[in-house]
Enzyme design. Structure first.
Site, PDB file in Angstrom:
ATOM      1  N   HIS A   1      -2.049  -1.637   0.445  1.00 20.74           N
ATOM      2  CA  HIS A   1      -1.983  -1.644  -1.016  1.00 20.74           C
ATOM      3  C   HIS A   1      -2.584  -2.932  -1.570  1.00 20.74           C
ATOM      4  O   HIS A   1      -2.698  -3.939  -0.869  1.00 20.74           O
ATOM      5  CB  HIS A   1      -0.540  -1.444  -1.509  1.00 20.74           C
ATOM      6  CG  HIS A   1       0.296  -2.677  -1.522  1.00 20.74           C
ATOM      7  ND1 HIS A   1       1.038  -3.083  -2.608  1.00 20.74           N
ATOM      8  CD2 HIS A   1       0.518  -3.600  -0.557  1.00 20.74           C
ATOM      9  CE1 HIS A   1       1.681  -4.205  -2.308  1.00 20.74           C
ATOM     10  NE2 HIS A   1       1.392  -4.531  -1.077  1.00 20.74           N
TER      11      HIS A   1
ATOM     12  N   CYS B   1       0.393  -9.566  -3.151  1.00 23.76           N
ATOM     13  CA  CYS B   1       1.445  -9.325  -2.158  1.00 23.76           C
ATOM     14  C   CYS B   1       1.105 -10.140  -0.913  1.00 23.76           C
ATOM     15  O   CYS B   1      -0.077 -10.273  -0.553  1.00 23.76           O
ATOM     16  CB  CYS B   1       1.510  -7.843  -1.794  1.00 23.76           C
ATOM     17  SG  CYS B   1       2.690  -7.467  -0.468  1.00 23.76           S
TER      18      CYS B   1
ATOM     19  N   GLN C   1      10.181   0.563  -3.010  1.00 22.49           N
ATOM     20  CA  GLN C   1      10.624   0.907  -4.365  1.00 22.49           C
ATOM     21  C   GLN C   1      10.244   2.361  -4.666  1.00 22.49           C
ATOM     22  O   GLN C   1       9.120   2.783  -4.315  1.00 22.49           O
ATOM     23  CB  GLN C   1       9.974  -0.053  -5.378  1.00 22.49           C
ATOM     24  CG  GLN C   1      10.537  -1.477  -5.293  1.00 22.49           C
ATOM     25  CD  GLN C   1       9.814  -2.421  -6.245  1.00 22.49           C
ATOM     26  OE1 GLN C   1       9.626  -2.094  -7.410  1.00 22.49           O
ATOM     27  NE2 GLN C   1       9.405  -3.565  -5.731  1.00 22.49           N
TER      28      GLN C   1
ATOM     29  N   SER D   1       7.418  -4.856  -9.090  1.00 18.60           N
ATOM     30  CA  SER D   1       6.610  -5.968  -8.549  1.00 18.60           C
ATOM     31  C   SER D   1       5.311  -6.166  -9.313  1.00 18.60           C
ATOM     32  O   SER D   1       4.721  -7.243  -9.274  1.00 18.60           O
ATOM     33  CB  SER D   1       6.274  -5.705  -7.076  1.00 18.60           C
ATOM     34  OG  SER D   1       7.468  -5.701  -6.326  1.00 18.60           O
TER      35      SER D   1
ATOM     36  N   HIS E   1      -0.064  -1.408  -8.606  1.00 16.93           N
ATOM     37  CA  HIS E   1      -0.621  -1.265  -7.246  1.00 16.93           C
ATOM     38  C   HIS E   1      -1.669  -0.150  -7.191  1.00 16.93           C
ATOM     39  O   HIS E   1      -1.584   0.830  -7.928  1.00 16.93           O
ATOM     40  CB  HIS E   1       0.444  -0.818  -6.250  1.00 16.93           C
ATOM     41  CG  HIS E   1       1.752  -1.499  -6.283  1.00 16.93           C
ATOM     42  ND1 HIS E   1       2.233  -2.270  -5.224  1.00 16.93           N
ATOM     43  CD2 HIS E   1       2.744  -1.514  -7.213  1.00 16.93           C
ATOM     44  CE1 HIS E   1       3.449  -2.720  -5.515  1.00 16.93           C
ATOM     45  NE2 HIS E   1       3.776  -2.293  -6.706  1.00 16.93           N
TER      46      HIS E   1
END
Ligand code: 4D9
Length: 162
Positions: free
Chosen positions: A59, A112, A130, A153, A156
């Site tokens: 990702h 990330c 998640q 977060s 993505h």
């Protein structure tokens, strides 16, 4: 016979400790490595293609000022808005569609810590990520790239690789 190809009420699960699937009977509480007697092997095989127990994904994450951890190896603190993050993500979506390597783009831009591994999160089962991320990841076919996915977060793009 249920859609799993297994005789009722058997289910198929994944053992993390042994990294392999196993079969569980919720009535008798039995569990076993081998497919139960009477399994329709072709139906079970197809079921597992349509309902993978685990997926492996890369990702590319772009965080924004409202992200749950607005910090990144790239810059601190993160001040862009969610709209700006989505705008920037669409640039990467286009690059991927134009054939640029997902791993290279994740390495250069993802917020990330998986950026070091080209965005590779390894394999994961349901319940480990998640919910919006999990839903999108498990809906992908192997090799497919998602549309933008929003989580706490940030935003993505996900590529399923296994
Ligand atoms: O949660 C992580 N990193 C967070 C950002 C983040 N949030 C996520 C939410 C869903 C999937 C991946 C995600 N990565 C951070 O660095 O602030 C993870 C990093 C790594 C690295 C390797 C393998 C799994 C993971 S999960």
């Amino acid at each position: 016979m249920s859609s799993t190809g297994l005789p009722e009420p058997w289910t198929v699960r994944f053992s993390k400790s042994k990294s392999r699937q196993y079969f569980f009977n919720p009535q008798t509480k039995e569990s076993q490595w081998d497919e139960p007697e009477g399994t329709d092997h072709a139906a079970l095989k197809q079921y597992l293609v349509d309902h993978p127990l685990r997926v492996r994904c890369l990702h590319l994450l772009i965080k924004h000022k409202d992200s749950k951890r607005p910090a990144s190896h790239r810059c601190d603190p993160i001040t862009i808005s969610k709209e700006e993050a989505l705008e920037e993500l669409s640039v990467y979506q286009h690059k991927i569609e134009q054939g640029e390597k997902f791993e290279d783009l994740a390495k250069s831009r993802s917020d990330c810590s998986s950026f070091k591994r080209g965005g590779d999160l390894g394999s994961f089962a349901s319940g480990e990520m998640q919910p919006p991320f999990e839903k999108a990841a498990f809906a992908l076919k192997v090799g497919e790239v998602s549309k933008p996915v929003e989580t706490a977060s940030g935003v993505h793009i996900i590529k399923r690789v296994a």
